[in-house]
Design an enzyme around this catalytic site. Structure first.
Site: not given
Length: 543
Positions: A123, A198, A222
């Site tokens: 990420k 996210s 997330s």
């Protein structure tokens, strides 16, 4: 022991008992068969696990370079549709794979680590040396750290190959990955739908088999919500279990580095590598790290009732208003399946559960308003000229930060202001204490708690982007776990109607602090008896 095919097919429905606070589930029906297209895709594209990659390298069947080439080829075919990655380090991945092969030839496989040849997506709010790290924000466009986040460093030291940086909502603030400053990621199950957020890029990359596993971060769900939307396994460890060093801070008391895999075994393997104390993070725990994978029992060695004697509580507040009927049915079927495996499953009320969402957004936004004040647009990102320093800062932030980030900064600044601190921030901290107490009391009665990972399956891109309250409501199932600092595992448990092959639904399992081993063991048993890990999206059959 029941026949494996029968165990794979049986998911059981529920029968409610009259008590409004405590209900039991009994087994009476069967799990719907997986969609035909999904099964065909699974046969054509069996997922390559960490274990199968290691066995291939050990036998000489494939080299690290060949494995890397296969994944990069798939990534190139699927990325125009999925858009999981902000940055793909294909040339670097190929060089690292070739170097691994040379080391394996001269030093042996054990010398290069347990993750040799395993491609990992990271990420883009986790720092990576010699690779862009933007946090999904234009204000960090062009930023390239000189160091790896601790979790990334530990993966590299174990032989993993970082294939690229995955897309996310800007600084982790969002639930759809539509809030990225660079691109919108789609769901591999239906490219008209969101992958969640996210960490949507990390989840979609694993779902589309663009990488074997991936790292994400979880501040309020997330990792877990995208895992549910994309039909993969997602783990949020206990707060402090994994170092946050090198993670771009959103809300420091809530942020956790987590991981995604196509199976519980892969997820457990990654956790064993990235967990543990780190002197660079004062909040990291020195609690012992287990070899989580070695504690998992394969299907052929399971007893007929492998969860016998276990007590599981299904959170009553997660099965009510605002939750899609298909999601509720899938969760109740999953609960009944857990009961068939020998556990006692009861519905239990957590009175403070409904208070968690507003408290979370006050606390997270308050911390964000402080953490994001460090970004000024001076050395990288979009810089706007001004007559003085204040104008330069203000213009650069206005131009470099997205709408959602600005809104949360304003909300947090308001909650921390002198006139409203007691009414909002202080009260939210009091609610957090109540949430922790509720979970502690419930987990003294039950081995784990379960719930949906999200109130719906993946919805259409653009459907909620202009309705922040509806977007925030999607975090109802997950934020309380962050407030309490607990570990949680999401495992695919079924499908609801939607798309060409159905849309995945994930079961969230919540445990006491540092009980990741128990969650993974239960999740592995659940996964094996359903075989959900073999379900892959139609995208792979089409690519």
């Amino acid at each position: 022991m029941p026949p494996p095919l029968q165990a794979q097919r049986l998911l059981l429905s529920h029968r409610r008992l009259p008590s409004p606070h405590l209900r039991c589930f009994t087994a009476v029906s069967s799990l719907p068969s997986a969609p035909a297209k999904t099964v065909a895709a699974a046969a054509a594209h069996a997922p390559s696990s960490i274990l199968s990659i290691r066995e291939s390298l050990l036998s000489g069947e494939r080299t690290a370079a060949e494995i890397t080439a296969e994944y990069l080829s798939r990534l190139r075919r699927t990325e125009p549709s999925v858009r999981s990655f902000i940055h793909v380090a294909d040339a670097a991945a190929e060089r690292e794979a070739e170097e691994l092969d040379r080391r394996i030839a001269t030093e042996g496989l054990d010398a290069v680590g347990p993750l040799a040849g395993v491609l990992v997506g990271v990420k883009d709010n986790l720092c990576t040396a010699n690779m862009p790290s933007t946090g999904g924000s234009r204000i960090l466009d062009g930023y390239q750290p000189a160091y790896d986040a601790t979790a990334v460093r530990r993966l590299r030291e174990a032989g993993a190959i970082v294939v690229g940086k995955t897309n996310l909502d800007e600084f982790g603030m969002g639930s759809t990955t539509e809030g990225s400053g660079f691109q919108v990621t789609t769901n591999p199950w239906d490219d008209s739908r969101v992958p969640g957020g996210s960490s949507g890029g990390s989840a979609s990359a694993v779902s589309a088999r663009q990488c074997v596993v991936s790292l994400g971060s979880d501040t309020g769900g997330s990792v877990r919500q995208p895992a549910s939307f994309c039909g993969v396994v997602g783990l949020k460890p206990t707060y402090g279990r994994v170092s946050r060093f090198g993670l771009m801070a959103y809300a420091s008391s809530l942020d956790v580095v987590g991981c995604f895999g196509s199976s519980v075994v892969d997820t457990a393997t990654i956790l064993s590598v990235i967990a543990g104390h780190d002197k660079m993070d004062s909040t990291s725990s020195s609690h012992d790290v287990s070899d989580y994978k070695s504690e998992l029992v394969p299907l052929d060695l399971l007893e007929s009732k492998p969860l016998n004697g276990m007590r599981i509580g299904i959170i009553q507040e997660t099965l009510g208003e605002g939750v899609e009927t298909g999601v509720i049915s899938s969760i109740k079927d999953a609960a009944s399946h857990l009961e068939q495996l020998g556990s006692v499953v009861e519905e239990v009320s957590l009175p403070s559960f409904s208070l968690g969402l507003p408290a979370y957004y006050i606390l997270a936004s308050s911390e964000a308003s402080s953490n994001l004040s460090r970004y000024d647009g001076i050395r990288y990102g979009r810089q706007v000229s001004g007559d003085d320093l204040n104008e330069l800062y203000g213009g650069s932030r206005a131009n470099g930060l997205g709408h959602e980030v600005k809104m949360r900064i304003l909300m947090g600044t308001y909650a921390l202001s002198a006139g409203y601190y007691d009414a909002y921030y202080k009260r939210a901290q009091q609610v957090r204490t109540l949430v922790k107490k509720s979970f502690k009391e419930a987990l003294e009665r039950y081995d784990i708690l379960v719930s949906p990972a999200a109130p719906s399956a993946a919805y259409k891109i653009g459907e909620k982007i202009n309705d922040p309250l509806a977007m925030y409501a999607g975090d109802t199932m997950t934020v309380n776990v962050n407030l309490a600092g607990l570990p949680a595992l999401v495992v695919p448990c079924g499908f609801v109607e939607g798309g060409s092959a159905g849309l995945p639904v994930g079961l969230q399992m919540i445990g006491s602090p540092f009980s990741e081993g128990n969650l993974l063991r239960i999740g592995h048993i659940f996964e094996q008896t359903l075989q959900n890990y073999s379900f892959v999206p139609p995208l792979l059959a089409e690519s």
